[in-house]
Design an enzyme around this catalytic site. Structure first.
Site, short mmCIF file in Angstrom:
data_model
loop_
_atom_site.label_atom_id
_atom_site.label_comp_id
_atom_site.label_asym_id
_atom_site.label_seq_id
_atom_site.Cartn_x
_atom_site.Cartn_y
_atom_site.Cartn_z
N ASN A 1 0.87 -1.18 0.00
CA ASN A 1 0.00 0.00 0.00
C ASN A 1 0.90 1.23 0.00
OD1 ASN A 1 -1.78 2.06 0.56
ND2 ASN A 1 -2.26 1.39 2.65
N LYS B 1 0.10 4.28 -0.32
CA LYS B 1 -0.55 5.48 0.24
C LYS B 1 -0.32 6.67 -0.71
CE LYS B 1 -0.09 3.37 4.72
NZ LYS B 1 -0.04 3.51 6.17
N HIS C 1 -9.52 1.46 5.03
CA HIS C 1 -8.24 1.67 5.72
C HIS C 1 -8.45 2.67 6.85
CE1 HIS C 1 -4.15 2.84 6.58
NE2 HIS C 1 -3.76 1.74 5.95
N GLU D 1 -6.76 5.03 7.90
CA GLU D 1 -6.48 6.44 7.56
C GLU D 1 -7.69 7.08 6.89
OE1 GLU D 1 -2.79 5.73 5.51
OE2 GLU D 1 -1.87 5.21 7.43
N GLU E 1 -5.45 -4.51 10.75
CA GLU E 1 -4.41 -3.50 10.90
C GLU E 1 -4.65 -2.70 12.18
OE1 GLU E 1 -2.43 -2.49 6.89
OE2 GLU E 1 -4.11 -1.15 7.19
N GLY F 1 2.67 2.42 10.68
CA GLY F 1 3.69 3.45 10.52
C GLY F 1 4.45 3.79 11.79
N SER G 1 3.36 -2.01 10.31
CA SER G 1 4.81 -2.14 10.58
C SER G 1 5.38 -3.52 10.26
CB SER G 1 5.13 -1.75 12.04
OG SER G 1 4.82 -0.38 12.26
N GLY H 1 2.77 -1.13 4.25
CA GLY H 1 2.85 0.28 3.87
C GLY H 1 4.28 0.69 3.57
P1 PGA Z 1 2.87 0.38 7.55
O1 PGA Z 1 1.40 0.62 6.96
O2 PGA Z 1 3.37 -0.94 6.99
O3 PGA Z 1 3.67 1.55 7.07
O4 PGA Z 1 2.74 0.33 9.03
C1 PGA Z 1 0.50 -0.45 6.78
C2 PGA Z 1 -0.80 0.07 6.22
O5 PGA Z 1 -1.26 1.14 6.63
O6 PGA Z 1 -1.41 -0.58 5.33
#
Ligand code: PGA
Length: 248
Positions: A8, A10, A94, A96, A164, A170, A209, A230
């Site tokens: 992803n 983003k 997601h 976010e 998630e 992140g 992560s 991500g």
């Molecule tokens: P991350 O994000 O691997 O940077 O923690 C995962 C995601 O939001 O899909």
């Protein structure tokens, strides 16, 4: 059950970042045959990437889709548009988007329904916040999100659920393997109760992560069928290492 690793990106990536994808494609030759690989770039790159990867093993997905096919929704993109551009899947729900755009599980479900109606795989995200985990509400929160976000009639071939934890995205922090096992076991059971064999066969991804150092351990947990990645998916070397961590 085939595993899948989904990158992803983003809101990252201009056309020049396609060099990362090129590097990745070379590495994919060594990916286990049972592992699917998908990249969800920003929508501006979907058509370009779909053309570039047409002959290869990498699938291209979208990061979101609207619930309507067309209409007065300035700035949004519909499932038919994304499909036409070359996407084969769409991430919906997601955290976010749930946080930044106020998306409720009812909205997420409508988006998933539209994705499925137009032949896109729906990658439906659920996850608890840190406050919810600290309050002992993780399973209750996830149960509600799952029940309300996954459409009736969902099938194993076209629905993927991604767990998630919001606090792991992140941040470099991840749940313990026991915590991941508890959640994935619960989600697997809940989907089985609701959808029978189709529910039991649905793929469940862990996201938050994931990196080369923890991927093999996480992918070894029962009912984890890959990862939604991500930050590490933007670095070809890390993404390749994560793909290689899928058990063969
Ligand atoms: P991350 O994000 O691997 O940077 O923690 C995962 C995601 O939001 O899909």
């Amino acid at each position: 059950m085939d595993h899948i690793v989904i990158g992803n990106w983003k809101m990252n990536g201009l056309r020049d970042s396609a060099s990362e994808l090129m590097a990745l494609e070379a590495g994919l030759q060594a990916a286990p045959a049972s592992c699917g690989v998908m990249i969800c770039p920003p929508a501006t790159l979907i058509a370009d990437f779909a053309t570039r990867t047409a002959a290869g093993p990498v699938m291209i997905g979208a990061q979101d889709c609207h619930w309507s096919d067309s209409g007065a929704h300035t700035g949004d993109l519909s499932a038919p548009m994304l499909k036409e551009a070359g996407a084969t899947a769409a991430i919906v729900g997601h955290s976010e988007r749930r946080a930044d755009h106020g998306e409720t599980s009812a909205i997420v479900r409508a988006k998933a329904e539209s994705a499925l109606a137009h032949g896109l795989t729906a990658i439906i995200c659920i996850g608890e916040t840190e406050a919810e985990r600290d309050a002992g509400q993780t399973i209750a929160v996830l149960s509600d999100q799952l029940a309300e976000s996954v459409p009736d009639g969902a099938r194993a071939s076209t629905v993927i659920v991604a767990y998630e934890p919001v606090w792991a995205i992140g941040t470099g922090r991840t749940p313990t393997l026991d915590q991941i096992a508890e959640v994935h076991g619960h989600v697997h059971k809940a989907l089985g109760l609701r959808f029978g064999d189709e529910g039991k066969a649905m793929r469940l991804l862990y996201g938050g992560s994931v990196k080369p150092a923890n991927a093999a351990d996480i992918f070894g947990v029962a009912h984890v069928h890959g990862g939604l990645v991500g930050g590490a998916s933007l670095k070809a070397q890390d993404f390749e290492a994560i793909i290689r961590a899928i058990p063969s």
